[in-house]
Scaffold this active site. Structure first.
Site, PDB file in Angstrom:
ATOM      1  N   ASP A  69      -9.123   5.553  11.402  1.00 47.28           N
ATOM      2  CA  ASP A  69      -9.228   5.734   9.948  1.00 47.28           C
ATOM      3  C   ASP A  69      -8.828   7.148   9.551  1.00 47.28           C
ATOM      4  OD1 ASP A  69     -10.293   3.150   9.321  1.00 47.28           O
ATOM      5  OD2 ASP A  69     -12.229   3.805  10.094  1.00 47.28           O
ATOM      6  N   ASP A 106      -8.083   0.275  -2.512  1.00 48.47           N
ATOM      7  CA  ASP A 106      -8.740   1.483  -3.052  1.00 48.47           C
ATOM      8  C   ASP A 106      -8.274   1.926  -4.437  1.00 48.47           C
ATOM      9  OD1 ASP A 106     -10.042   1.586  -0.658  1.00 48.47           O
ATOM     10  OD2 ASP A 106      -9.303   3.528  -0.034  1.00 48.47           O
ATOM     11  N   ARG A 110      -1.396   8.019  -3.705  1.00 52.46           N
ATOM     12  CA  ARG A 110      -2.276   7.038  -3.057  1.00 52.46           C
ATOM     13  C   ARG A 110      -3.572   7.662  -2.543  1.00 52.46           C
ATOM     14  NH1 ARG A 110       0.344   4.442   2.029  1.00 52.46           N
ATOM     15  NH2 ARG A 110      -0.731   6.138   3.103  1.00 52.46           N
ATOM     16  N   ASP A 111      -4.658   6.866  -2.639  1.00 55.38           N
ATOM     17  CA  ASP A 111      -5.987   7.288  -2.183  1.00 55.38           C
ATOM     18  C   ASP A 111      -6.355   8.655  -2.756  1.00 55.38           C
ATOM     19  OD1 ASP A 111      -6.498   4.975  -0.915  1.00 55.38           O
ATOM     20  OD2 ASP A 111      -6.654   5.797   1.097  1.00 55.38           O
ATOM     21  N   TYR A 139       0.822  -1.215   0.000  1.00 54.52           N
ATOM     22  CA  TYR A 139       0.000   0.000   0.000  1.00 54.52           C
ATOM     23  C   TYR A 139       0.854   1.263   0.000  1.00 54.52           C
ATOM     24  CZ  TYR A 139      -3.809   3.060   1.816  1.00 54.52           C
ATOM     25  OH  TYR A 139      -4.752   4.033   2.010  1.00 54.52           O
ATOM     26  N   TRP A 155     -19.566  -0.088  -3.348  1.00 53.07           N
ATOM     27  CA  TRP A 155     -18.652   0.714  -4.166  1.00 53.07           C
ATOM     28  C   TRP A 155     -18.701   0.235  -5.621  1.00 53.07           C
ATOM     29  CZ3 TRP A 155     -12.962   1.930  -2.275  1.00 53.07           C
ATOM     30  CH2 TRP A 155     -12.371   2.855  -3.137  1.00 53.07           C
ATOM     31  N   TRP A 180     -17.273   5.929   5.744  1.00 51.36           N
ATOM     32  CA  TRP A 180     -16.203   4.950   5.949  1.00 51.36           C
ATOM     33  C   TRP A 180     -15.315   5.205   7.161  1.00 51.36           C
ATOM     34  CZ3 TRP A 180     -11.622   7.502   6.083  1.00 51.36           C
ATOM     35  CH2 TRP A 180     -11.532   8.717   5.376  1.00 51.36           C
ATOM     36  N   LYS A 206      -8.011  -4.667   8.313  1.00 52.10           N
ATOM     37  CA  LYS A 206      -7.802  -3.429   9.075  1.00 52.10           C
ATOM     38  C   LYS A 206      -7.540  -3.758  10.541  1.00 52.10           C
ATOM     39  CE  LYS A 206      -8.289   0.895  10.572  1.00 52.10           C
ATOM     40  NZ  LYS A 206      -7.451   2.049  10.208  1.00 52.10           N
ATOM     41  N   GLU A 253      -6.886   1.062  15.330  1.00 51.62           N
ATOM     42  CA  GLU A 253      -6.132   2.110  14.640  1.00 51.62           C
ATOM     43  C   GLU A 253      -7.117   2.998  13.881  1.00 51.62           C
ATOM     44  OE1 GLU A 253      -2.966   0.625  12.272  1.00 51.62           O
ATOM     45  OE2 GLU A 253      -2.012  -0.439  13.935  1.00 51.62           O
ATOM     46  N   SER A 260      -5.723   9.432   4.210  1.00 50.97           N
ATOM     47  CA  SER A 260      -4.761   8.350   4.014  1.00 50.97           C
ATOM     48  C   SER A 260      -3.892   8.528   2.781  1.00 50.97           C
ATOM     49  CB  SER A 260      -5.517   7.019   3.930  1.00 50.97           C
ATOM     50  OG  SER A 260      -6.630   7.130   3.059  1.00 50.97           O
TER      51      SER A 260
END
Length: 396
Positions: free
Chosen positions: A351, A169, A123-124, A118, A217, A317, A345, A349, A130
């Site tokens: 999000d 994602d 990213r994202d 990841y 999604w 989310w 996940k 922790e 994130s």
């Protein structure tokens, strides 16, 4: 939607990492003690029928620290059991590659170590909480400084089995958020990066699953076929690597496996989405994936999906309030297309932060159905962890 590890975790990792004077090549020469001989995973079969998802040492230490802070002896006893649940370890930065070596150290031959790959450039692209360390266009850095060192380490441990979840994602964002400038800019890097990861990590002791979002999604009627074709396109660009088993769903998500009627079945737009739970999604998406030319078995994240009816909208989310730990990892899914329920996940922790003044604040983390206060993505939230334990189904 996903997370980076906190500074505290990074410090913990450094305590286990190889000495600074050691290079990746030097570490690679250290033999694995997992099995007495090299592991070969037959990706045409369900690896979770043979291997147990390993309770990785980093999440175990987080849970143990959390248990020590609980004053209620009954809750503490229940929480302590979470440490023994198998879960995936997120390798979400170049620095966190240092976690791989110590995570391998205690993996017995009966277990498989789950790793989340990841760190794509940009990213994202549709979220703020994130975003990653690599900028759009840094694909060469992704390959040489992120994927290549991971490959070196996994090759150095042929006696250990690995299950890899590839880039949560990323490809789903190219289907549903293609109109965003950030996702347009990231598209080519996503496809090239995922293809490179699949090709490079195609090792005998590895099985891979490509992230495919979830039923809320890519499960929409208009997204199903483009989603399947998008995954298959990248899989083929990688040379159709034989160690790819299929796809992952509900990563860090909240959807029920087989709730009927579905959680959002009475919504005004429900007629446009027949995938009202993850079982329907897997059974609907898998044939389309096969038709597009890609293996089509799935793993489903059940880490935090024990309680439904909490979200106001399907797309919410971030740190959903009232959530509970779900079904423990098992290959007993009752569906031939579903290899296993797994914990992806790390529950506890965050999000993303609920602090609206923070640079990485995402409005989803400020919604009415999001737990507050919540710290930065990846940072431990003790109160949220305790709630997950209290609301777990089945109970610990």
């Amino acid at each position: 939607m996903k997370f980076q590890y906190s500074a505290l975790l990074a410090l913990a990792a450094s305590a286990y990492a190889a000495p600074p004077t050691q290079s990746i090549k030097e570490v690679a020469r250290q033999a694995s003690a997992g099995c007495s001989s090299a592991v070969t995973i037959d990706a045409s079969t369900n690896p979770f029928k043979k291997y147990t998802l390993h309770p990785n040492t980093f999440y175990r230490k987080e849970v143990e620290a959390a248990v020590a802070a609980i004053t209620d002896s009954s809750l503490a006893a229940s929480a302590a059991k979470v440490a023994d649940v198998g879960s995936f370890l997120w390798i979400d930065t170049i620095a966190n590659i240092a976690k791989v070596e110590p995570a391998i150290a205690d993996v017995p031959c009966t277990n498989i170590l789950g790793l989340v790959i990841y760190d794509l450039p940009g990213r994202d692209c549709a979220a703020k909480a994130s975003n990653g360390e690599l900028k759009v266009g840094e694909i060469d850095k992704y390959k040489s400084q992120y994927i290549d060192p991971i490959v070196t380490l996994l090759k150095a441990h042929p006696n250990t089995a690995f299950a890899l979840l590839i880039e949560p994602d990323s490809l789903p964002n190219l289907v549903t958020n293609a109109d965003l400038t950030t996702c347009k800019d990231s598209a080519s890097g996503y496809e090239e990066g995922v293809a490179y990861a699949l090709k490079s990590l195609n090792l005998p002791n590895v099985v891979m699953y490509i992230d495919a979002g979830h039923g809320g999604w890519l499960g929409w009627d208009a997204n199903l076929k483009p989603g399947a074709q998008g995954l298959a396109k990248v899989y083929k660009a990688a040379g159709s690597p034989k160690q790819v088993r299929g796809f992952s769903t509900n990563t860090a998500g909240w959807n029920a496996w087989d709730q009927s009627p579905g959680e959002f079945s009475t919504a005004s737009d429900a007629k446009y989405n027949k995938c009202q739970n993850e079982k329907i999604y897997v059974d609907t998406f898998a044939p389309l994936l096969k038709a597009a030319g890609m293996p089509n078995h799935a793993i489903i994240d059940t880490g935090r999906n024990a309680v439904t009816g909490l979200r106001k909208e399907w797309g919410d989310w971030c740190n959903v309030a009232g959530a509970g730990f779900g079904v423990r990892p098992t290959a007993d899914t009752g569906d031939e297309l579903a290899d296993a329920f797994v914990w992806i996940k790390p529950g506890g922790e965050s999000d993303g932060t609920s602090d609206s003044s923070a640079t990485r604040y995402d409005s989803f983390c400020g919604k009415d159905d999001a737990f507050k206060p919540s710290p930065e993505a990846g940072t431990w939230n003790q109160a949220y962890f305790e709630a997950l334990v209290k609301n777990a189904k089945p109970a610990f």
